[in-house]
Design a protein around this motif. Structure first.
Motif, mmCIF file in Angstrom:
data_model
loop_
_atom_site.group_PDB
_atom_site.id
_atom_site.type_symbol
_atom_site.label_atom_id
_atom_site.label_comp_id
_atom_site.label_asym_id
_atom_site.label_seq_id
_atom_site.Cartn_x
_atom_site.Cartn_y
_atom_site.Cartn_z
ATOM 1 N N LYS A 143 28.629 10.327 -99.973
ATOM 2 C CA LYS A 143 28.743 11.485 -99.082
ATOM 3 C C LYS A 143 27.519 12.376 -99.158
ATOM 4 C CE LYS A 143 33.803 11.706 -99.015
ATOM 5 N NZ LYS A 143 35.003 12.545 -99.249
ATOM 6 N N HIS A 160 25.212 13.749 -96.062
ATOM 7 C CA HIS A 160 24.905 15.165 -95.897
ATOM 8 C C HIS A 160 23.399 15.379 -95.736
ATOM 9 C CE1 HIS A 160 24.986 19.509 -96.460
ATOM 10 N NE2 HIS A 160 24.140 19.379 -97.472
ATOM 11 N N ARG A 188 22.285 14.233 -92.299
ATOM 12 C CA ARG A 188 22.577 15.238 -91.264
ATOM 13 C C ARG A 188 21.512 16.326 -91.240
ATOM 14 N NH1 ARG A 188 28.043 14.008 -92.533
ATOM 15 N NH2 ARG A 188 28.042 15.320 -94.381
ATOM 16 N N GLN A 189 21.164 16.827 -92.405
ATOM 17 C CA GLN A 189 20.161 17.883 -92.482
ATOM 18 C C GLN A 189 18.803 17.402 -91.972
ATOM 19 O OE1 GLN A 189 20.645 18.747 -96.738
ATOM 20 N NE2 GLN A 189 21.289 20.816 -96.200
ATOM 21 N N TYR A 225 28.151 14.246 -87.571
ATOM 22 C CA TYR A 225 28.069 15.701 -87.725
ATOM 23 C C TYR A 225 29.427 16.390 -87.755
ATOM 24 C CZ TYR A 225 23.044 15.775 -87.484
ATOM 25 O OH TYR A 225 21.723 15.613 -87.788
ATOM 26 N N GLU A 230 31.670 15.914 -89.749
ATOM 27 C CA GLU A 230 32.072 16.145 -91.141
ATOM 28 C C GLU A 230 31.679 17.537 -91.611
ATOM 29 O OE1 GLU A 230 30.928 12.970 -93.782
ATOM 30 O OE2 GLU A 230 31.086 11.495 -92.187
ATOM 31 N N GLU A 231 30.771 18.198 -90.893
ATOM 32 C CA GLU A 231 30.360 19.565 -91.231
ATOM 33 C C GLU A 231 30.321 20.385 -89.942
ATOM 34 O OE1 GLU A 231 27.264 20.205 -94.301
ATOM 35 O OE2 GLU A 231 26.997 18.042 -94.178
ATOM 36 N N ASP A 232 31.307 21.267 -89.785
ATOM 37 C CA ASP A 232 31.475 21.988 -88.534
ATOM 38 C C ASP A 232 30.276 22.842 -88.164
ATOM 39 O OD1 ASP A 232 33.964 20.873 -88.564
ATOM 40 O OD2 ASP A 232 34.979 22.656 -89.323
ATOM 41 N N ASP A 233 29.686 23.522 -89.156
ATOM 42 C CA ASP A 233 28.591 24.429 -88.839
ATOM 43 C C ASP A 233 27.392 23.674 -88.275
ATOM 44 O OD1 ASP A 233 28.255 23.186 -91.255
ATOM 45 O OD2 ASP A 233 27.274 24.880 -92.234
#
Length: 672
Positions: free
Chosen positions: A395, A399, A402-403, A483, A485-488
């Motif tokens: 995970k 992450h 995504r960044q 994306y 997986e991370e709402d913001d």
């Protein structure tokens, strides 16, 4: 009201007596580094540190009121120049302005941080944080304390004079220590044989981070002063501080058995991680506001490439530390992004940084995040095993991906959509020719550079794929699934992709026959189609959208996204109702790409044949109609729910703009 000067001196002398009497004997017993401790010595020192910390925290309000009464009754207050109190400083280091007590306290605790014990370092750091808390009501004294902590950090890089001298020049004289006082403090460190190591610096960075957290939670007015001082000192740290082990040093240390290279590399990584942790907190968006704050943050933009260079020596070390450093560097870049988008030369620099240190994340296939298995029966053991396999993926890597992709696309789109309206300034060097295009200026060059980056990235990730109607939708779905997986970050990237269609127009205006990858990217990530797919992934559950809208973390971004989507839908109504227009556009672009390719796969030919013979078209038309009808029901339900919440006063902000947009959507639906 600020306490009287006598009270300040009394607090300093009390601190000085407590710290010197309790800790100086332990420090003098072991004068030369490295400062090793037996288990029994460590136990005794930890007990002493605990007592010192409790004593400082135990100075209650009643005690302070008693000291205030003594000051008012003109009772004598012992100071550093009196006979009763002595700072225990080395001979010749006895300033009479109270600064000696502060220098004595900080130097002793910095020395304790030099012991080879993680427990001792942690406890000594807690004492420094407690001292900060007890001095915070004395503004100028507290700022001198923070400066001394930074002076100790700079001592390792041997650049103390330059860094602190420029601090005195650039700040108000009321809140800074004189260079003479700083020099006196450095002399104390040297005479006590206090060698500031990387481990000591790491501990001091963690102390500063803890102090900043305290300032944030207490909403102290000194928070801005702390941020400004810290940013200035970080900016003036030499590059050697961020990655001290150069190639020559590494070879020499490997040859010399007295040094452990692995430990040196680990300590260097921990030091960089501690600095990055402090940087992330300094860059919280809620801290400094206004033009002055933005100017202060802009100064940090050029620091990131220096810190990122330390990743090279950590690549073969601890995986968890390497992942942590990458995460923190990406986080710092994300928080600096708003302060660098006016200068495309810096954007180009950050793109190069992403390619150099995060290329593995950028080019990792996104399609692996599709959690849909068409050939598996629901509830079958095979499906359950595959789900477990997906859940067990790293995970942290997802992450980081995504960044990295978010930053890459943000920077590339920003460059690509350079409208020559003066909003972007550029000082970067340009080539005479890029991708076969003669460029007429720096802004044109940067636009080509951004388009080239997107095209290269997209083709490297999906070079062997044939973009029929299904595969293009799968790419977009897998991208959204990554994306979600991370709402913001989901709404941040969706807002950024509103500029994707402009890339297509930009390439067309250049009369380019290249950059097919950028054209495909622009078309596949069409905002109207992505809106359909987002609702699909949410299973058309309007309550999920309501949860997003009322969320403290993502509510504003979700509302902004829905408003822009609904405005775009009203402007492109036929494209929203008939999604097959989007699929046809993808087919046309991919046909151009396939004609330039030497190898056309049989799978592509088969897919095209099915699409042309009519069965594919009928299926796509039915799917397109279903997308629209399901979206219509979802948005109708969203409008009713938001209206009900507004009438009951349960919606956290004014939803009228959103309701107006939803009402306009309803009108368009009724018009057919």
């Amino acid at each position: 009201m600020a306490p009287p000067p006598e009270w300040q001196k009394r607090r300093l002398t009390r601190l000085c007596d407590l710290v010197a009497a309790s800790l100086l004997p332990h420090l003098e017993a072991e004068t030369l580094p490295p400062r090793q401790l037996t288990r029994e010595d460590e136990r005794r020192l930890l007990l002493v540190l605990s007592k010192v910390n409790k004593a400082i925290l135990g100075w209650s309000q009643e005690e302070e009121e008693e000291e205030q009464r003594r000051c008012e009754s003109d009772q004598e207050i012992f100071s550093c120049s009196g006979e009763v109190h002595s700072c225990s400083l080395p001979p010749g280091q006895h300033p009479h302005d109270g600064f000696g007590c502060l220098a004595n306290v900080v130097s002793i605790l910095v020395g304790v941080l030099g012991f080879c014990s993680g427990y001792v370092k942690h406890s000594a750091g807690n004492v420094l944080v407690s001292i900060s808390s007890t001095l915070i009501k004395f503004d100028s004294i507290w700022i001198q304390f923070i400066e001394l902590v930074w002076a100790a950090i700079h001592a390792e890089s041997k650049c103390v004079h330059n860094a602190l001298h420029s601090t005195t020049d650039s700040n108000n004289e009321d809140i800074t220590s004189s260079s003479t006082s700083i020099t006196s403090f450095m002399t104390v460190l040297n005479e006590r044989c206090l060698d500031i190591s990387e481990q000591t610096m790491s501990s001091l960075f963690r102390v500063l981070h803890a102090i900043l957290k305290f300032l944030k939670h207490s909403d102290s007015e000194l928070k801005d002063d702390f941020i400004c001082l810290s940013i200035h000192h970080i900016q003036n740290m030499p590059s050697v501080t961020f990655h001290p082990l150069h190639t020559g040093e590494i070879v020499n240390r490997v040859k010399d058995s007295r040094f452990g290279f692995c430990n040196d590399s680990l300590h260097s990584g921990i030091l960089t991680g501690s600095l990055l942790q402090l940087l992330c907190s300094l860059l919280e968006q809620s801290y400094l506001e206004g033009t002055d704050g933005q100017d202060m943050y802009v100064k940090l933009v050029d620091i990131v490439p220096k810190i990122a260079a330390s990743l090279q020596e950590q690549h073969d070390g601890s995986k968890s530390l390497y992942q942590y450093l990458k995460h923190k560097i990406l986080m710092v870049m994300m928080r600096l992004k708003p302060y660098m988008q006016q200068d495309c030369s810096r954007i180009v620099c950050y793109l190069k940084l992403l390619r150099q240190y995060f290329h593995d994340l950028l080019h990792e296939p996104i399609s692996q995040h599709i959690a849909k298995l068409d050939n598996c029966l629901e509830g079958s053991p095979f499906l359950l095993n595959m789900v477990d396999l997906v859940e067990s993926q790293d995970k942290s890597t997802r992450h980081l991906q995504r960044q990295a992709i978010y930053l890459f696309l943000s920077f590339s789109i920003c460059l690509s959509y350079n409208r020559n309206d003066g909003t972007l300034q550029c000082s970067c060097k340009r080539d005479d020719c890029l991708l076969g295009h003669k460029v007429q200026g720096c802004s044109d060059h940067c636009s080509c550079s951004g388009l080239s980056e997107i095209s290269d990235w997209f083709q490297r990730c999906y070079l062997d794929m044939s973009f029929d109607s299904k595969s293009s939708t799968d790419i977009a779905l897998s991208f959204l699934a990554l994306y979600m997986e991370e709402d913001d970050m989901l709404f941040s990237i969706l807002l950024q992709l509103f500029d994707a269609p402009h890339i297509f127009l930009k390439i067309d205006s250049m009369n380019s026959t290249e950059l097919i990858g950028a054209k495909l990217f622009s078309s596949i990530f069409d905002p109207v189609h992505l809106f359909h797919l987002l609702l699909l992934l949410l299973h058309y559950d309007h309550m999920v959208l309501v949860d997003y809208l009322i969320s403290k973390d993502v509510g504003v971004h979700c509302a902004q996204y829905l408003l822009r989507c609904l405005r775009l839908v009203s402007q492109s109504w036929h494209a929203f109702v008939d999604d097959s227009m989007y699929l046809t556009k993808i087919e046309k672009i991919d046909c151009k790409r396939q004609r330039t390719s030497r190898d056309i796969s049989s799978a592509r030919a088969s897919s095209s044949k099915e699409y042309k013979n009519g069965s594919g078209c009928d299926k796509e038309a039915k799917n397109s109609q279903k997308l629209f009808l399901d979206a219509k029901v979802c948005l109708y339900s969203l409008k009713r729910t938001v209206e009900d919440l507004q009438k009951k006063g349960l919606f956290p902000y004014n939803p009228k703009p959103l309701l107006r947009s939803l009402a306009r959507f309803e009108e368009l639906c009724e018009q057919g």
